[in-house]
Write a protein that holds these residues in place. Structure first.
Motif, PDB file in Angstrom:
ATOM      1  N   PRO A 277       0.922  -1.201  -0.074  1.00 19.00           N
ATOM      2  CA  PRO A 277      -0.165   0.010  -0.002  1.00 19.00           C
ATOM      3  C   PRO A 277       0.890   1.196   0.017  1.00 19.00           C
ATOM      4  O   PRO A 277       0.529   2.271  -0.049  1.00 19.00           O
ATOM      5  CB  PRO A 277      -0.792  -0.080   1.308  1.00 19.00           C
ATOM      6  CG  PRO A 277       0.017  -0.831   2.180  1.00 19.00           C
ATOM      7  CD  PRO A 277       1.102  -1.875   1.271  1.00 19.00           C
ATOM      8  N   HIS A 278       2.011   1.061   0.008  1.00 17.98           N
ATOM      9  CA  HIS A 278       3.240   2.487   0.563  1.00 17.98           C
ATOM     10  C   HIS A 278       3.229   3.160  -0.789  1.00 17.98           C
ATOM     11  O   HIS A 278       4.309   3.682  -0.905  1.00 17.98           O
ATOM     12  CB  HIS A 278       4.359   1.956   1.230  1.00 17.98           C
ATOM     13  CG  HIS A 278       3.920   1.277   2.362  1.00 17.98           C
ATOM     14  ND1 HIS A 278       3.814  -0.270   2.506  1.00 17.98           N
ATOM     15  CD2 HIS A 278       3.860   1.380   3.717  1.00 17.98           C
ATOM     16  CE1 HIS A 278       3.708  -0.746   3.737  1.00 17.98           C
ATOM     17  NE2 HIS A 278       3.546   0.378   4.522  1.00 17.98           N
ATOM     18  N   VAL A 279       2.312   3.399  -1.527  1.00 20.31           N
ATOM     19  CA  VAL A 279       2.546   4.106  -2.915  1.00 20.31           C
ATOM     20  C   VAL A 279       2.989   5.621  -2.621  1.00 20.31           C
ATOM     21  O   VAL A 279       3.678   6.222  -3.290  1.00 20.31           O
ATOM     22  CB  VAL A 279       1.403   4.013  -3.774  1.00 20.31           C
ATOM     23  CG1 VAL A 279       1.078   2.616  -4.156  1.00 20.31           C
ATOM     24  CG2 VAL A 279       0.158   4.735  -3.008  1.00 20.31           C
ATOM     25  N   TRP A 280       2.541   6.272  -1.487  1.00 20.33           N
ATOM     26  CA  TRP A 280       2.985   7.834  -1.145  1.00 20.33           C
ATOM     27  C   TRP A 280       4.491   7.984  -0.948  1.00 20.33           C
ATOM     28  O   TRP A 280       4.814   9.294  -1.160  1.00 20.33           O
ATOM     29  CB  TRP A 280       2.128   8.186   0.034  1.00 20.33           C
ATOM     30  CG  TRP A 280       2.359   7.283   1.345  1.00 20.33           C
ATOM     31  CD1 TRP A 280       3.719   7.792   2.121  1.00 20.33           C
ATOM     32  CD2 TRP A 280       1.939   6.167   1.763  1.00 20.33           C
ATOM     33  NE1 TRP A 280       3.767   6.756   3.195  1.00 20.33           N
ATOM     34  CE2 TRP A 280       2.877   5.920   3.056  1.00 20.33           C
ATOM     35  CE3 TRP A 280       0.734   5.511   1.524  1.00 20.33           C
ATOM     36  CZ2 TRP A 280       2.329   4.902   3.841  1.00 20.33           C
ATOM     37  CZ3 TRP A 280       0.540   4.382   2.307  1.00 20.33           C
ATOM     38  CH2 TRP A 280       1.222   4.091   3.483  1.00 20.33           C
TER      39      TRP A 280
ATOM     40  N   ASN B  67      11.766   7.241   7.496  1.00 21.91           N
ATOM     41  CA  ASN B  67      10.473   7.486   7.963  1.00 21.91           C
ATOM     42  C   ASN B  67       9.546   7.120   6.811  1.00 21.91           C
ATOM     43  O   ASN B  67       9.474   7.451   5.874  1.00 21.91           O
ATOM     44  CB  ASN B  67      10.307   8.970   8.352  1.00 21.91           C
ATOM     45  CG  ASN B  67       9.210   9.449   8.974  1.00 21.91           C
ATOM     46  OD1 ASN B  67       8.123   8.541   8.763  1.00 21.91           O
ATOM     47  ND2 ASN B  67       9.041  10.370   9.819  1.00 21.91           N
ATOM     48  N   PRO B  68       8.561   6.216   7.072  1.00 24.93           N
ATOM     49  CA  PRO B  68       7.586   5.728   6.072  1.00 24.93           C
ATOM     50  C   PRO B  68       6.421   6.677   5.945  1.00 24.93           C
ATOM     51  O   PRO B  68       5.539   6.207   5.408  1.00 24.93           O
ATOM     52  CB  PRO B  68       7.249   4.122   6.706  1.00 24.93           C
ATOM     53  CG  PRO B  68       7.470   4.516   8.052  1.00 24.93           C
ATOM     54  CD  PRO B  68       8.640   5.116   8.433  1.00 24.93           C
ATOM     55  N   LEU B  69       6.404   7.712   6.733  1.00 25.58           N
ATOM     56  CA  LEU B  69       5.429   8.770   6.838  1.00 25.58           C
ATOM     57  C   LEU B  69       3.921   8.185   7.114  1.00 25.58           C
ATOM     58  O   LEU B  69       3.005   8.667   6.561  1.00 25.58           O
ATOM     59  CB  LEU B  69       5.542   9.451   5.590  1.00 25.58           C
ATOM     60  CG  LEU B  69       6.403  10.533   5.426  1.00 25.58           C
ATOM     61  CD1 LEU B  69       6.788  11.020   4.041  1.00 25.58           C
ATOM     62  CD2 LEU B  69       5.818  11.802   6.140  1.00 25.58           C
ATOM     63  N   GLU B  70       4.024   7.224   7.831  1.00 29.90           N
ATOM     64  CA  GLU B  70       2.555   6.813   8.212  1.00 29.90           C
ATOM     65  C   GLU B  70       1.785   7.349   9.266  1.00 29.90           C
ATOM     66  O   GLU B  70       0.712   7.190   9.452  1.00 29.90           O
ATOM     67  CB  GLU B  70       2.707   5.194   8.491  1.00 29.90           C
ATOM     68  CG  GLU B  70       3.156   4.498   7.443  1.00 29.90           C
ATOM     69  CD  GLU B  70       3.535   3.116   7.963  1.00 29.90           C
ATOM     70  OE1 GLU B  70       3.647   2.610   8.965  1.00 29.90           O
ATOM     71  OE2 GLU B  70       3.573   1.914   6.956  1.00 29.90           O
TER      72      GLU B  70
END
Length: 388
Positions: free
Chosen positions: A218-221, A355-358
């Motif tokens: 899901p980590h397209v951002w 940082n995965p920015l979640e």
């Protein structure tokens, strides 16, 4: 000698893992429960009691809220359901959160991360609300529970194939046994029933195998180019919800996309001369970023940081890190770093944040950091690691 080393590394790291994981979960749960109710209340208040003519936008978690704010500008109020400092993969909405969604003009969610979203949207239907699944139109890639190492995946497939062969042999033996019973019509009926039963079992096994081996990432951002597509999807929804300010939303989207394009250029320029392509991450969040810039991600955990790696997987990470001369093990701000630190200690590497920015931490907010700022920090850390 090599197998002995792997075994010892796995045992040592597993011990640290067991010691640290319980505390991480308890701390995350406590912080999430304290913040979640307040955030839901604010969302309900802003969407339900506001007399403003502004759009009321509810977003699932930080990247979606940030992209929505950038497109909406002054023409909407945007709230994020998942509170700051909370890891989003296993978060679940409260009744107040559901009320916030129901009363919103627009609901923005990524897709996949929010396993609760589709069911919740069914239960809080609102014909006037526009729901934006921001991954629409994006080619998704698969992640695996084997933290991206193809060797483990191939072995798993072989095991499943061998299991299927045994299952088919049992099926034929079972059918032969029925063939000797009763009259011809009864035999045919038994075979027909057994065939359907085995077909159902086979379909279930195939589904379980797919769920075990593959998940859509899901980590397209975290890929600045795919983030642009998500911004476009949000722009289209806001234009539909509020056509009066259509030109403003387009203008805002174009301005933010220009910043994302500049970020993409910086990544290409900085990573172009990297002496190494491999980097070790706390969980498999950086697959799209790695693909975009020709890198190889070696994740410790799977697509969710809650997927605890086995000792064998940990030992494999250690082996690959040493093989590729990895000098930095990356950890995250929302997840306990003890596992990453254990691997770093094992191979004599440094640690740094990727940082995965979640979600933003309180420190991020206090420092005035946003998506662009944190992605720039990620670039700096990556470039330093890969060029060292």
């Amino acid at each position: 000698m090599k197998s002995w080393y792997k075994g010892m590394a796995g045992i040592a790291i597993a011990a640290l893992l067991v010691a640290g994981c319980g505390q991480s979960k308890e701390n995350n749960s406590a912080s999430g429960s304290q913040a979640s109710g307040t955030t839901a209340s604010e969302a309900t208040a802003s969407s339900g009691s506001s007399n403003s003519n502004k759009l009321q936008i509810v977003a699932s978690f930080y990247p979606m809220a940030e992209f929505a704010r950038q497109v909406a500008g002054e023409y909407a109020d945007v709230v994020s359901l998942i509170p700051s400092g909370t890891e989003p993969h296993d978060w679940e909405p409260t009744p107040k959160d559901a009320a916030s969604i129901q009363e919103a003009d627009v609901f923005v969610y990524n897709g996949i991360v929010e396993g609760w979203a589709e069911k919740t949207l069914e239960s809080v239907k609102n014909d006037k609300r526009i729901d934006v699944k921001a991954i629409e139109g994006i080619d998704l890639i698969e992640g695996t529970h084997d933290h991206g190492h193809e060797h483990g995946h191939v072995e798993d497939e072989h095991d499943h194939e061998h299991g299927d062969e045994v299952a088919h042999e049992d099926e034929h033996a079972h059918e032969d046994e029925h063939a000797h019973e009763g009259e011809a019509v009864q035999t045919e009926e038994h075979e027909h029933e057994d065939e359907h039963a085995h077909e159902g079992e086979s379909e279930t096994a195939e589904h379980d195998e797919h769920e075990h081996s593959h998940e859509l990432d899901p980590h397209v951002w975290l890929d600045p180019t795919l983030a642009q597509q998500q911004v476009r999807n949000i722009q289209a929804a806001l234009e539909q919800a509020d056509p009066e300010h259509k030109d403003k939303y387009r203008e805002n989207a174009e301005a933010y996309i220009a910043k994302l394009q500049e970020l993409d250029r910086k990544f290409k320029d900085e990573l172009n001369g990297a002496t190494r392509k491999e980097f070790v991450t706390q969980h498999a969040a950086f697959g799209y970023l790695a693909k975009a810039y020709g890198l190889t991600q070696i994740p410790i955990s799977g697509l969710s940081p809650e997927q605890e790696p086995s000792p064998e997987q940990m030992a494999k990470v250690v082996e690959l890190a040493k093989e590729h001369g990895v000098k930095t093990i990356f950890f995250e701000t929302l997840v306990d770093p003890k596992v990453a630190q254990a691997i770093a200690d094992e191979i004599g590497a440094a640690t740094d944040v990727l940082n995965p920015l979640e979600g933003l931490t309180e420190e991020d907010i206090a420092a005035g950091l946003d998506y662009l700022g944190i992605m720039s920090n990620n670039l700096t850390a990556l470039a330093k690691s890969l060029k060292n």
